[in-house]
Design a protein around this motif. Structure first.
Motif, PDB file in Angstrom:
ATOM      1  N   SER A 162      27.975   4.260   3.177  1.00  0.00           N
ATOM      2  CA  SER A 162      27.365   3.220   4.011  1.00  0.00           C
ATOM      3  C   SER A 162      26.894   2.047   3.166  1.00  0.00           C
ATOM      4  O   SER A 162      27.027   0.877   3.549  1.00  0.00           O
ATOM      5  N   GLY A 163      26.339   2.336   1.984  1.00  0.00           N
ATOM      6  CA  GLY A 163      25.894   1.273   1.095  1.00  0.00           C
ATOM      7  C   GLY A 163      27.053   0.447   0.559  1.00  0.00           C
ATOM      8  O   GLY A 163      26.919  -0.762   0.349  1.00  0.00           O
ATOM      9  N   ILE A 164      28.177   1.102   0.350  1.00  0.00           N
ATOM     10  CA  ILE A 164      29.371   0.395  -0.132  1.00  0.00           C
ATOM     11  C   ILE A 164      29.831  -0.622   0.904  1.00  0.00           C
ATOM     12  O   ILE A 164      30.114  -1.782   0.579  1.00  0.00           O
ATOM     13  N   ILE A 165      29.905  -0.208   2.159  1.00  0.00           N
ATOM     14  CA  ILE A 165      30.342  -1.117   3.223  1.00  0.00           C
ATOM     15  C   ILE A 165      29.352  -2.261   3.387  1.00  0.00           C
ATOM     16  O   ILE A 165      29.745  -3.429   3.523  1.00  0.00           O
ATOM     17  N   LYS A 166      28.089  -1.943   3.339  1.00  0.00           N
ATOM     18  CA  LYS A 166      27.054  -2.981   3.472  1.00  0.00           C
ATOM     19  C   LYS A 166      27.208  -4.037   2.380  1.00  0.00           C
ATOM     20  O   LYS A 166      27.131  -5.248   2.642  1.00  0.00           O
ATOM     21  N   TYR A 212      38.846   3.704   3.857  1.00  0.00           N
ATOM     22  CA  TYR A 212      37.490   3.705   4.404  1.00  0.00           C
ATOM     23  C   TYR A 212      37.007   2.275   4.629  1.00  0.00           C
ATOM     24  O   TYR A 212      36.390   1.969   5.660  1.00  0.00           O
ATOM     25  N   ILE A 213      37.283   1.378   3.695  1.00  0.00           N
ATOM     26  CA  ILE A 213      36.894  -0.027   3.852  1.00  0.00           C
ATOM     27  C   ILE A 213      37.591  -0.641   5.057  1.00  0.00           C
ATOM     28  O   ILE A 213      36.980  -1.367   5.856  1.00  0.00           O
ATOM     29  N   GLN A 214      38.875  -0.327   5.226  1.00  0.00           N
ATOM     30  CA  GLN A 214      39.614  -0.837   6.383  1.00  0.00           C
ATOM     31  C   GLN A 214      39.024  -0.328   7.688  1.00  0.00           C
ATOM     32  O   GLN A 214      38.893  -1.080   8.661  1.00  0.00           O
ATOM     33  N   ASP A 215      38.638   0.939   7.710  1.00  0.00           N
ATOM     34  CA  ASP A 215      38.130   1.555   8.942  1.00  0.00           C
ATOM     35  C   ASP A 215      36.732   1.081   9.315  1.00  0.00           C
ATOM     36  O   ASP A 215      36.364   1.078  10.488  1.00  0.00           O
ATOM     37  N   LYS A 216      35.950   0.658   8.323  1.00  0.00           N
ATOM     38  CA  LYS A 216      34.542   0.355   8.558  1.00  0.00           C
ATOM     39  C   LYS A 216      34.205  -1.132   8.502  1.00  0.00           C
ATOM     40  O   LYS A 216      33.029  -1.501   8.455  1.00  0.00           O
ATOM     41  N   THR A 217      35.208  -1.992   8.518  1.00  0.00           N
ATOM     42  CA  THR A 217      34.969  -3.439   8.566  1.00  0.00           C
ATOM     43  C   THR A 217      35.805  -4.053   9.680  1.00  0.00           C
ATOM     44  O   THR A 217      36.874  -3.553  10.022  1.00  0.00           O
ATOM     45  N   SER A 218      35.295  -5.142  10.238  1.00  0.00           N
ATOM     46  CA  SER A 218      36.009  -5.832  11.311  1.00  0.00           C
ATOM     47  C   SER A 218      35.669  -7.325  11.271  1.00  0.00           C
ATOM     48  O   SER A 218      34.501  -7.691  11.126  1.00  0.00           O
ATOM     49  N   PRO A 219      36.676  -8.209  11.389  1.00  0.00           N
ATOM     50  CA  PRO A 219      38.104  -7.920  11.396  1.00  0.00           C
ATOM     51  C   PRO A 219      38.579  -7.477  10.010  1.00  0.00           C
ATOM     52  O   PRO A 219      37.760  -7.388   9.089  1.00  0.00           O
ATOM     53  N   LEU A 220      39.879  -7.267   9.867  1.00  0.00           N
ATOM     54  CA  LEU A 220      40.419  -6.848   8.579  1.00  0.00           C
ATOM     55  C   LEU A 220      40.102  -7.904   7.522  1.00  0.00           C
ATOM     56  O   LEU A 220      40.331  -9.092   7.726  1.00  0.00           O
ATOM     57  N   GLY A 251      30.306  -5.012   9.516  1.00  0.00           N
ATOM     58  CA  GLY A 251      30.446  -3.599   9.214  1.00  0.00           C
ATOM     59  C   GLY A 251      30.369  -2.807  10.507  1.00  0.00           C
ATOM     60  O   GLY A 251      29.860  -3.300  11.524  1.00  0.00           O
ATOM     61  N   LEU A 252      30.870  -1.583  10.481  1.00  0.00           N
ATOM     62  CA  LEU A 252      30.820  -0.710  11.655  1.00  0.00           C
ATOM     63  C   LEU A 252      29.992   0.515  11.303  1.00  0.00           C
ATOM     64  O   LEU A 252      30.288   1.214  10.331  1.00  0.00           O
ATOM     65  N   ASP A 253      28.941   0.775  12.090  1.00  0.00           N
ATOM     66  CA  ASP A 253      28.108   1.936  11.811  1.00  0.00           C
ATOM     67  C   ASP A 253      28.776   3.207  12.336  1.00  0.00           C
ATOM     68  O   ASP A 253      29.908   3.179  12.833  1.00  0.00           O
ATOM     69  N   LYS A 254      28.064   4.336  12.253  1.00  0.00           N
ATOM     70  CA  LYS A 254      28.661   5.620  12.630  1.00  0.00           C
ATOM     71  C   LYS A 254      29.000   5.698  14.112  1.00  0.00           C
ATOM     72  O   LYS A 254      29.815   6.525  14.530  1.00  0.00           O
ATOM     73  N   ASN A 255      28.387   4.800  14.921  1.00  0.00           N
ATOM     74  CA  ASN A 255      28.694   4.764  16.355  1.00  0.00           C
ATOM     75  C   ASN A 255      29.733   3.701  16.705  1.00  0.00           C
ATOM     76  O   ASN A 255      30.019   3.474  17.880  1.00  0.00           O
ATOM     77  N   GLY A 256      30.253   3.024  15.674  1.00  0.00           N
ATOM     78  CA  GLY A 256      31.240   1.983  15.908  1.00  0.00           C
ATOM     79  C   GLY A 256      30.638   0.641  16.281  1.00  0.00           C
ATOM     80  O   GLY A 256      31.358  -0.287  16.649  1.00  0.00           O
ATOM     81  N   GLU A 257      29.291   0.531  16.204  1.00  0.00           N
ATOM     82  CA  GLU A 257      28.619  -0.726  16.518  1.00  0.00           C
ATOM     83  C   GLU A 257      28.708  -1.685  15.329  1.00  0.00           C
ATOM     84  O   GLU A 257      28.562  -1.275  14.176  1.00  0.00           O
ATOM     85  N   LYS A 258      28.879  -2.968  15.622  1.00  0.00           N
ATOM     86  CA  LYS A 258      29.023  -3.965  14.556  1.00  0.00           C
ATOM     87  C   LYS A 258      27.667  -4.438  14.052  1.00  0.00           C
ATOM     88  O   LYS A 258      26.701  -4.523  14.812  1.00  0.00           O
ATOM     89  N   TYR A 259      27.627  -4.761  12.762  1.00  0.00           N
ATOM     90  CA  TYR A 259      26.431  -5.381  12.175  1.00  0.00           C
ATOM     91  C   TYR A 259      26.880  -6.384  11.115  1.00  0.00           C
ATOM     92  O   TYR A 259      27.957  -6.266  10.530  1.00  0.00           O
ATOM     93  N   LYS A 272      20.083 -10.172  11.909  1.00  0.00           N
ATOM     94  CA  LYS A 272      19.994  -9.915  13.345  1.00  0.00           C
ATOM     95  C   LYS A 272      19.771 -11.182  14.155  1.00  0.00           C
ATOM     96  O   LYS A 272      19.976 -11.188  15.364  1.00  0.00           O
ATOM     97  N   ASP A 273      19.347 -12.262  13.491  1.00  0.00           N
ATOM     98  CA  ASP A 273      19.077 -13.527  14.179  1.00  0.00           C
ATOM     99  C   ASP A 273      20.394 -14.153  14.653  1.00  0.00           C
ATOM    100  O   ASP A 273      21.247 -14.498  13.835  1.00  0.00           O
ATOM    101  N   PRO A 274      20.602 -14.316  15.967  1.00  0.00           N
ATOM    102  CA  PRO A 274      21.863 -14.871  16.487  1.00  0.00           C
ATOM    103  C   PRO A 274      22.176 -16.263  15.931  1.00  0.00           C
ATOM    104  O   PRO A 274      23.338 -16.595  15.699  1.00  0.00           O
ATOM    105  N   HIS A 275      21.134 -17.081  15.716  1.00  0.00           N
ATOM    106  CA  HIS A 275      21.358 -18.433  15.183  1.00  0.00           C
ATOM    107  C   HIS A 275      21.931 -18.363  13.774  1.00  0.00           C
ATOM    108  O   HIS A 275      22.871 -19.085  13.429  1.00  0.00           O
TER     109      HIS A 275
END
Length: 297
Positions: A162-166, A212-220, A251-259, A272-275
């Motif tokens: 998780s730290g690697i993807i972050k 793993y990097i491909q699976d846990k980042t979006s877009p490619l 990044g994609l967390d364990k639930n597939g949610e983007k951050y 987290k700030d939309p602006h």
């Protein structure tokens, strides 16, 4: 032209598809000074004509060159190194938002004085990015520099996923960066030999990290991080070089949610700030300089 600087193309020959030319940068002061940027450069004709009609380039040709109808084009500057001179690649694509993903033509390893380079970026409405700037291939050099805004260490792959993807997402959204696996936070090289043994083969291990990097980042990620194995003594270390992406990367967390993550000093911080997320998105699409000129940031 009123500008002090001018690009000059001395055309040797052309076809309906392409133009071959010697590329110069000319400075006009009391005495004109011309420096060769590229010998026998080749560009698709519609990109050559775009440079000609942009007002930043002059042409020398016998018989006279006849330009075709101008087509839309975007120009990007891949900066390789900075200093009193800037080493860069000039990239061409039909549309800005596809510039880095679908580059049609490149003039590689051009060099200009820094102030002249900035002038051309402005006059061409070009987008610039640091393609190779900050790359560190040697793990020992990295440990001497220590963790900073462009270098981060992780002890391993399997327990640090998780730290690697972050970290990778933060580098892709902020600045080029180097991530090393097999080095502690204190800069001690411990290696990842035990993980390679678990996979049975170095190639399978690198493939697992890549997947793993491909699976846990979006877009490619484009360009995709450069992943390589480095040996220090009898220990292997993974070096991952991440270039700034042309799009907002999540990044994609364990639930597939983007951050979204950005790099701040030597920390990767979730945004987290939309602006703020919107600012990052605009910069990726248009480039920071053009975004500022348009009043979007």
């Amino acid at each position: 032209m009123r500008q002090q600087y001018s690009l000059v193309a001395v055309v040797t020959h052309w076809t309906e598809q392409a133009v071959v030319f010697d590329f110069y940068q000319e400075t006009r002061c009391e005495k004109a000074d011309r420096d060769l940027l590229k010998h026998q450069a080749v560009l698709p004709r519609h990109y050559f004509d775009y440079l000609l009609h942009s007002g930043v380039m002059e042409i020398e040709c016998d018989p006279p060159y006849i330009s075709a109808q101008v087509q839309p084009a975007s120009i990007g500057m891949n900066i390789r190194s900075l200093g009193s001179s800037v080493l860069f690649d000039m990239c061409f694509a039909p549309q800005t938002y596809k510039l880095w993903q679908n580059t049609d033509a490149v003039l590689e390893e051009l060099s200009l004085p820094a102030d002249t380079f900035e002038e051309y970026v402005y006059r061409l409405g070009a987008i610039s990015r640091f393609r190779y700037l900050g790359r560190v291939d040697d793990p020992v050099v990295a440990t001497q520099l220590g963790e900073n805004d462009m270098i981060e260490f992780k002890r391993d792959f399997l327990l640090s996923k998780s730290g690697i993807i972050k970290t990778i997402v933060a580098f892709a959204n902020s600045n080029n960066g180097n991530l090393f696996l097999g080095i502690t936070d204190e800069g001690v090289i411990t290696g990842i030999n035990h993980e390679i043994e678990q996979y049975g083969d170095p190639d399978k291990y690198i493939l697992a990290i890549t997947q793993y990097i491909q699976d846990k980042t979006s877009p490619l990620l484009s360009p995709f991080p450069k992943i390589s194995l480095k040996k220090v003594g009898d220990q292997y270390v993974v070096a991952i070089f991440v270039e700034v992406a042309s799009e907002l990367i999540c990044g994609l967390d364990k639930n597939g949610e983007k951050y979204v993550v950005i790099r701040t000093n030597n920390r990767s911080v979730i945004v987290k700030d939309p602006h703020q997320i919107g600012e990052i998105y605009v910069k990726r699409k248009l480039g920071s300089e053009i975004s500022r000129r348009l009043g979007l940031l």
